[in-house]
Motif scaffolding. Structure first.
Motif, PDB file in Angstrom:
ATOM      1  N   TYR A 109       0.819  -1.216   0.000  1.00 60.40           N
ATOM      2  CA  TYR A 109       0.000   0.000   0.000  1.00 60.40           C
ATOM      3  C   TYR A 109       0.856   1.272   0.000  1.00 60.40           C
ATOM      4  CZ  TYR A 109      -3.250  -3.529   1.807  1.00 60.40           C
ATOM      5  OH  TYR A 109      -4.000  -4.659   1.995  1.00 60.40           O
ATOM      6  N   SER A 110       2.164   1.135  -0.035  1.00 61.28           N
ATOM      7  CA  SER A 110       3.062   2.282   0.088  1.00 61.28           C
ATOM      8  C   SER A 110       3.449   2.829  -1.286  1.00 61.28           C
ATOM      9  CB  SER A 110       4.330   1.884   0.846  1.00 61.28           C
ATOM     10  OG  SER A 110       3.993   1.335   2.103  1.00 61.28           O
ATOM     11  N   THR A 111       3.781   4.116  -1.339  1.00 64.18           N
ATOM     12  CA  THR A 111       4.171   4.754  -2.597  1.00 64.18           C
ATOM     13  C   THR A 111       5.686   4.943  -2.676  1.00 64.18           C
ATOM     14  OG1 THR A 111       3.872   6.968  -1.640  1.00 64.18           O
ATOM     15  CG2 THR A 111       2.007   6.022  -2.825  1.00 64.18           C
ATOM     16  N   VAL A 112       6.167   5.010  -3.917  1.00 64.91           N
ATOM     17  CA  VAL A 112       7.510   5.511  -4.207  1.00 64.91           C
ATOM     18  C   VAL A 112       7.327   6.631  -5.238  1.00 64.91           C
ATOM     19  CG1 VAL A 112       8.780   3.417  -3.664  1.00 64.91           C
ATOM     20  CG2 VAL A 112       7.837   3.706  -5.936  1.00 64.91           C
ATOM     21  N   SER A 113       8.144   7.643  -5.154  1.00 62.83           N
ATOM     22  CA  SER A 113       7.829   8.862  -5.894  1.00 62.83           C
ATOM     23  C   SER A 113       8.947   9.362  -6.799  1.00 62.83           C
ATOM     24  CB  SER A 113       7.461   9.987  -4.914  1.00 62.83           C
ATOM     25  OG  SER A 113       6.325   9.642  -4.157  1.00 62.83           O
ATOM     26  N   PHE A 114       8.524  10.008  -7.894  1.00 61.61           N
ATOM     27  CA  PHE A 114       9.402  10.830  -8.714  1.00 61.61           C
ATOM     28  C   PHE A 114       9.217  12.268  -8.258  1.00 61.61           C
ATOM     29  CE2 PHE A 114       8.077   7.397 -11.680  1.00 61.61           C
ATOM     30  CZ  PHE A 114       9.311   6.798 -11.864  1.00 61.61           C
ATOM     31  N   GLY A 115      10.283  12.868  -7.739  1.00 63.62           N
ATOM     32  CA  GLY A 115      10.236  14.286  -7.427  1.00 63.62           C
ATOM     33  C   GLY A 115      10.848  15.084  -8.566  1.00 63.62           C
ATOM     34  N   TYR A 116      10.742  16.402  -8.486  1.00 63.72           N
ATOM     35  CA  TYR A 116      11.345  17.253  -9.509  1.00 63.72           C
ATOM     36  C   TYR A 116      11.545  18.656  -8.955  1.00 63.72           C
ATOM     37  CZ  TYR A 116       6.618  19.062 -10.109  1.00 63.72           C
ATOM     38  OH  TYR A 116       5.392  19.638  -9.876  1.00 63.72           O
ATOM     39  N   GLY A 117      12.521  19.342  -9.500  1.00 67.17           N
ATOM     40  CA  GLY A 117      12.771  20.737  -9.154  1.00 67.17           C
ATOM     41  C   GLY A 117      13.155  21.518 -10.387  1.00 67.17           C
ATOM     42  N   GLY A 118      12.902  22.828 -10.354  1.00 75.02           N
ATOM     43  CA  GLY A 118      13.357  23.702 -11.424  1.00 75.02           C
ATOM     44  C   GLY A 118      12.477  23.719 -12.653  1.00 75.02           C
ATOM     45  N   LEU A 119      11.150  23.571 -12.494  1.00 73.12           N
ATOM     46  CA  LEU A 119      10.267  23.641 -13.661  1.00 73.12           C
ATOM     47  C   LEU A 119      10.329  25.033 -14.297  1.00 73.12           C
ATOM     48  CD1 LEU A 119       8.223  21.756 -15.147  1.00 73.12           C
ATOM     49  CD2 LEU A 119       6.416  22.966 -13.903  1.00 73.12           C
ATOM     50  N   HIS A 120      10.434  26.058 -13.466  1.00 72.13           N
ATOM     51  CA  HIS A 120      10.560  27.430 -13.984  1.00 72.13           C
ATOM     52  C   HIS A 120      11.820  27.575 -14.837  1.00 72.13           C
ATOM     53  CE1 HIS A 120      10.987  31.824 -14.046  1.00 72.13           C
ATOM     54  NE2 HIS A 120      12.217  31.642 -13.606  1.00 72.13           N
ATOM     55  N   GLU A 121      12.948  27.118 -14.314  1.00 73.09           N
ATOM     56  CA  GLU A 121      14.213  27.243 -15.054  1.00 73.09           C
ATOM     57  C   GLU A 121      14.201  26.393 -16.318  1.00 73.09           C
ATOM     58  OE1 GLU A 121      14.814  28.715 -11.030  1.00 73.09           O
ATOM     59  OE2 GLU A 121      13.988  26.814 -11.768  1.00 73.09           O
ATOM     60  N   LEU A 122      13.577  25.230 -16.265  1.00 75.94           N
ATOM     61  CA  LEU A 122      13.425  24.401 -17.458  1.00 75.94           C
ATOM     62  C   LEU A 122      12.715  25.183 -18.555  1.00 75.94           C
ATOM     63  CD1 LEU A 122      13.353  21.640 -19.009  1.00 75.94           C
ATOM     64  CD2 LEU A 122      11.140  21.258 -17.887  1.00 75.94           C
ATOM     65  N   SER A 123      11.606  25.817 -18.195  1.00 80.56           N
ATOM     66  CA  SER A 123      10.845  26.578 -19.184  1.00 80.56           C
ATOM     67  C   SER A 123      11.643  27.758 -19.729  1.00 80.56           C
ATOM     68  CB  SER A 123       9.537  27.076 -18.555  1.00 80.56           C
ATOM     69  OG  SER A 123       8.750  27.769 -19.493  1.00 80.56           O
ATOM     70  N   MET A 124      12.396  28.430 -18.847  1.00 80.78           N
ATOM     71  CA  MET A 124      13.203  29.568 -19.286  1.00 80.78           C
ATOM     72  C   MET A 124      14.282  29.123 -20.269  1.00 80.78           C
ATOM     73  SD  MET A 124      12.033  32.365 -17.925  1.00 80.78           S
ATOM     74  CE  MET A 124      13.411  33.481 -18.192  1.00 80.78           C
ATOM     75  N   LEU A 125      14.913  27.976 -20.002  1.00 80.82           N
ATOM     76  CA  LEU A 125      15.945  27.466 -20.902  1.00 80.82           C
ATOM     77  C   LEU A 125      15.348  27.042 -22.247  1.00 80.82           C
ATOM     78  CD1 LEU A 125      18.021  25.247 -18.441  1.00 80.82           C
ATOM     79  CD2 LEU A 125      18.777  27.383 -19.497  1.00 80.82           C
TER      80      LEU A 125
END
Length: 328
Positions: A109-125
């Motif tokens: 019943y437990s989860t494992v996750s994909f996290g992420y950071g820098g969506l703003h910078e990704l879009s700017m690049l």
């Protein structure tokens, strides 16, 4: 994790799909871990190698998936005696195992996750625009793809994969540093001593009001169902009706919302006041003492930017982010 959400799962099948019409849905919270993606760094690698963005992203999603599967299998083989209260005494649902039994039945019943950071910078690049201003929806499509991959992995493995908007208290300055070490600074978007923007949040330097901020971030809301939070900043505690209206508006958008202000306290006279986010020395507006304790939101948590001894509980990159804040 303060922003981790609950994952729906069916009791008999142990998956998001019911075994039959009588299978009982459970809403369960136990996250076995998060592997976070440095989105700008992955994008820059795709550019450097002349490869398709999604193809490169999928390479790292598969890598993260494989690590998560390995972690899940490793934990599944642990014995219930590793945590008797949880696995032998019923702390978790199904946690009534014998001490020498493996804990795998409880972990389904437990989860494992994909996290992420820098969506703003990704879009700017990629587009030259912030992720909420870009008409092409590059960042939104990226998050949608990550979410679909999590669902795909969930069906293939039977493990509850989820997408999680990583708070990254110390991780986002580190992500920034790792990017620069490999690819250098990028046109004022990623700079030395800086930080990447938290998950899908707007960059803190954007001059935007709380209503518009909630509207902008809500577009990305449904693609991080493993965990997420939005924040707004208020500059006065006097207008209680105004604060209430902001909270109600956030609730109407379905947001898990943090309402923050800059909490300062004068050690000399005991005066509490709303300060500013400048890292310069400040003084009490009542007695002019500079002996001030300052509390600020980190990402999901509160901590000191100045204690009674003058210590700072944040790293250099986070202090820069706090000093840059126009919005939260």
């Amino acid at each position: 994790m303060c922003r981790a959400f609950l994952s729906p799962c069916f009791k008999n099948s142990g998956t998001p799909t019911p075994q039959d019409d009588n299978d009982e849905m459970m809403i369960y919270r136990c996250n076995l871990g998060v592997i976070s993606l440095n989105l700008p760094m992955i994008y820059e690698k795709s550019v450097e190698e002349g490869k398709d963005w999604i193809e490169t992203l999928d390479f790292y999603l598969d890598m993260a998936k494989n690590i998560n599967v390995r972690t899940y299998k490793y934990l599944s083989n642990l014995r219930a005696s590793s945590s008797p209260l949880v696995f032998c005494e019923g702390g978790f649902d199904g946690g009534n195992l014998k001490p020498d039994e493996k804990i795998e039945p409880v972990l389904k019943y437990s989860t494992v996750s994909f996290g992420y950071g820098g969506l703003h910078e990704l879009s700017m690049l990629a587009t030259g625009k912030s992720h909420h201003d870009d008409e092409s929806g590059f960042a939104l499509k990226t998050l949608e793809h990550i979410s679909k991959k999590a669902e795909e992995y969930k069906k293939k493995t039977g493990i509850l994969f989820a997408v999680y908007g990583t708070p990254g208290e110390s991780l986002l300055p580190l992500f920034n540093e790792k990017f620069i070490n490999k690819y250098g600074e990028k046109n004022g978007i990623i700079t030395k001593g800086g930080y990447l923007t938290n998950s899908f949040h707007l960059n803190v330097r954007e001059d935007i009001g709380p209503i518009d901020k909630m509207d902008a971030e809500s577009k990305f809301w449904n693609y991080s169902n493993g965990g997420k939070i939005s924040h707004i900043k208020i500059n006065s505690l006097d207008n209680t009706e105004g604060i209430k209206s902001l909270i109600l508006y956030g609730m109407s958008k379905g947001l898990y919302l943090g309402v923050n202000h800059q909490a300062d306290y004068c050690v000399s006279c005991g005066h509490h006041f709303i300060g500013n986010d400048s890292t310069d020395e400040c003084k009490c507006p009542v007695c002019q003492s500079a002996d001030i304790v300052r509390v600020r939101r980190m990402n999901g948590y509160l901590s000191f930017t100045r204690t009674r001894t003058g210590d700072v509980r944040f790293n250099e990159g986070k202090m820069k982010e706090i000093g840059d804040r126009v919005n939260m």
